[in-house]
Design a protein around this motif. Structure first.
Motif, PDB file in Angstrom:
ATOM      1  N   THR A 209       0.850  -1.199   0.000  1.00  0.00           N
ATOM      2  CA  THR A 209       0.000   0.000   0.000  1.00  0.00           C
ATOM      3  C   THR A 209       0.882   1.245   0.000  1.00  0.00           C
ATOM      4  O   THR A 209       1.179   1.807   1.050  1.00  0.00           O
ATOM      5  N   GLY A 210       1.301   1.627  -1.185  1.00  0.00           N
ATOM      6  CA  GLY A 210       2.086   2.856  -1.372  1.00  0.00           C
ATOM      7  C   GLY A 210       1.175   3.983  -1.808  1.00  0.00           C
ATOM      8  O   GLY A 210      -0.046   3.814  -1.868  1.00  0.00           O
ATOM      9  N   PRO A 211       1.769   5.124  -2.151  1.00  0.00           N
ATOM     10  CA  PRO A 211       0.982   6.298  -2.546  1.00  0.00           C
ATOM     11  C   PRO A 211       0.067   6.016  -3.744  1.00  0.00           C
ATOM     12  O   PRO A 211      -1.062   6.510  -3.801  1.00  0.00           O
ATOM     13  N   ASN A 212       0.550   5.192  -4.681  1.00  0.00           N
ATOM     14  CA  ASN A 212      -0.238   4.886  -5.867  1.00  0.00           C
ATOM     15  C   ASN A 212      -1.546   4.179  -5.491  1.00  0.00           C
ATOM     16  O   ASN A 212      -2.634   4.525  -5.967  1.00  0.00           O
ATOM     17  N   GLU A 213      -1.431   3.183  -4.609  1.00  0.00           N
ATOM     18  CA  GLU A 213      -2.624   2.416  -4.214  1.00  0.00           C
ATOM     19  C   GLU A 213      -3.569   3.304  -3.402  1.00  0.00           C
ATOM     20  O   GLU A 213      -4.788   3.244  -3.568  1.00  0.00           O
ATOM     21  N   ILE A 214      -2.977   4.129  -2.536  1.00  0.00           N
ATOM     22  CA  ILE A 214      -3.818   5.024  -1.726  1.00  0.00           C
ATOM     23  C   ILE A 214      -4.578   5.983  -2.648  1.00  0.00           C
ATOM     24  O   ILE A 214      -5.775   6.234  -2.463  1.00  0.00           O
ATOM     25  N   TYR A 215      -3.911   6.450  -3.696  1.00  0.00           N
ATOM     26  CA  TYR A 215      -4.568   7.336  -4.655  1.00  0.00           C
ATOM     27  C   TYR A 215      -5.730   6.602  -5.352  1.00  0.00           C
ATOM     28  O   TYR A 215      -6.836   7.131  -5.485  1.00  0.00           O
TER      29      TYR A 215
END
Ligand SMILES: Cc1cc2nc3c(=O)[nH]c(=O)nc-3n(C[C@H](O)[C@H](O)[C@H](O)COP(=O)(O)O)c2cc1C
Length: 417
Positions: A209-215
């Protein structure tokens, strides 16, 4: 086996004017499964959409399934009275309302939380078969209560402890009342699905769960709200076999215990112990179908997992007539992979299938429309069947089975193949 007719769906209350307006708006926006797919893509996180939509390797097999179906031509018959059409079929001694059903799909809760509940309720309402998968986010026991008349159970292979997991799953499905056991045979090895690799989704590793997934999650508010209400989906059906009930441990059960294809001796053993109808899913070669028939297996699903497993496989529709010619009088031939419309169902029936199973269209519907998407897609298929039967001058499924077809891609295998 005695014929067991399933009670008809209860009469629905009349919809209000506002409900009718909303339904018309949805019909305008999503007249086809292709439109629902685009709606799904917009509405759920990219990693979830790719899990649903993605396939093996370069996705050639997936595309072959779709284009081979499109090439099947059916010769219409007109000037026939088609006021009264029966779509009913009989499978393994039970009557169903139409020649299509819902294919097994693992972890559908990642696409729309509670997916199995919506699918099961819809299958029961419309009296079509629903195959619940092994790795689902709801247990076979809870789904059996929702779809007692139409539930089938799909089984993956778990080799640990002399088949202890397999035996337990099969006992549970039997006790819950599943009518048919479907053993999936087309998953001999781990899979390579590039979209999942790019998204960091692997059964062997915790989801990143990095920034991409959070976005992706933050820009999918309807999906996020459902997950917030219902919780992060877990593989509840196989949770009892994990050492700890956290999702990484459960994922490891699948990764460590997924034993590939059920072997022929195991199929023979299952034939002895499972007293109800037994079906093999993922059969493509007519000789494999004959071998299944010789073991007393009741049916096969001509399937390539929708193109999700082996990118070199032919389109299933191109093997259907050969499998049907080899075993169609001895066992029930079923079909899936690439079915996107009532017309595709009709094509499969005309080429030898007793029933076609539909996979992704149902999940596109759920992702695009939420819980009501299951009903929307099933209604769409019924509606399309009405049109296609009418053009074929068909008032029964038997009439469709007798339709004239042109099938440019059909495989013809030699007697010694
Ligand atoms: C998200 C997803 C999960 C699936 N999981 C399973 C599974 O657990 N067991 C199984 O036998 N098949 C599974 N399948 C394959 C389907 O049963 C079916 O063969 C395939 O979806 C048919 O192709 P279609 O999606 O083009 O209709 C899955 C398919 C999808 C799309």
């Amino acid at each position: 086996m005695a014929d067991q007719t399933i009670a008809a769906a209860p009469v629905q209350a009349q919809p209000s004017a506002a409900e009718l307006r909303r339904a018309a708006k949805i019909r305008r926006r999503y007249p086809t499964v292709t439109d629902l797919r685009l709606g799904a893509k917009r509405r759920i996180p990219r990693f979830a959409f790719d899990y649903l939509d993605g396939n093996a390797n370069e996705e050639f097999c997936f595309n072959r399934n779709i284009s081979a179906l499109q090439k099947i031509e059916l010769l219409p018959r007109y000037s026939v009275n088609v006021d009264k059409i029966s779509y009913e079929i009989e499978l393994f001694g039970r009557r169903y309302a139409a020649p299509f059903g819902i294919a097994p799909m693992g972890s559908p809760g990642a696409i729309w939380p509670g997916a199995e509940h919506y699918l099961a309720a819809e299958a029961q309402r419309r009296r079509i078969p629903y195959v619940i998968a092994t790795p689902t986010n709801a247990t076979v026991e809870e789904i059996a209560k929702i779809a007692p008349d139409v539930l089938w159970f799909q089984l993956y292979r778990f080799p640990r402890n002399n088949h202890a997991i397999t035996d337990d799953l099969v006992n549970r499905a039997d006790r819950a009342g599943a009518h048919v056991l479907v053993m999936t045979v087309d998953t001999p090895l781990g899979l390579k699905r590039p979209r999942d690799i790019r998204n960091g989704i692997s059964i062997r590793a915790p989801f990143r769960t990095g920034p991409n997934e959070i976005y992706q999650v933050a820009t999918s508010p309807a999906w996020l709200m459902e997950v917030w209400k219902k919780g992060i989906p877990q593989l509840d059906n196989i949770a009892p076999y994990a050492t700890a009930k956290d999702r990484h441990s459960i994922a490891k059960v699948m990764a460590n215990e997924n034993g590939g294809s059920h072997r022929w001796d195991e199929i023979a053993r299952m034939r002895d112990r499972w007293k109800k109808p037994l079906v093999l899913k993922g059969i493509m070669h007519p000789r494999d179908a004959e071998r299944a028939a010789s073991l007393g297996v009741d049916g096969v699903v001509v399937s390539n997992h929708g193109g999700r497993n082996f990118d070199g496989a032919p389109a299933t529709i191109d093997l259907l007539p050969a499998v049907s010619a080899a075993v169609g009088t001895r066992m029930t031939v079923l079909f899936d992979s690439g079915v996107r419309s009532g017309l595709d169902v009709v094509r499969a029936v005309a080429l030898g299938a007793k029933c076609a199973f539909v996979g992704r269209p149902l999940l596109y519907g759920l992702a695009a429309l939420g819980g009501e998407g299951a009903r929307y897609v099933v209604d769409m298929f019924f509606d399309e069947l009405r049109g296609e039967f009418s053009h074929l001058g068909a008032v029964s499924v038997a009439d469709v089975a007798a339709a004239e077809t042109r099938h440019p891609g059909a495989w013809r295998l030699g007697a010694n193949s």
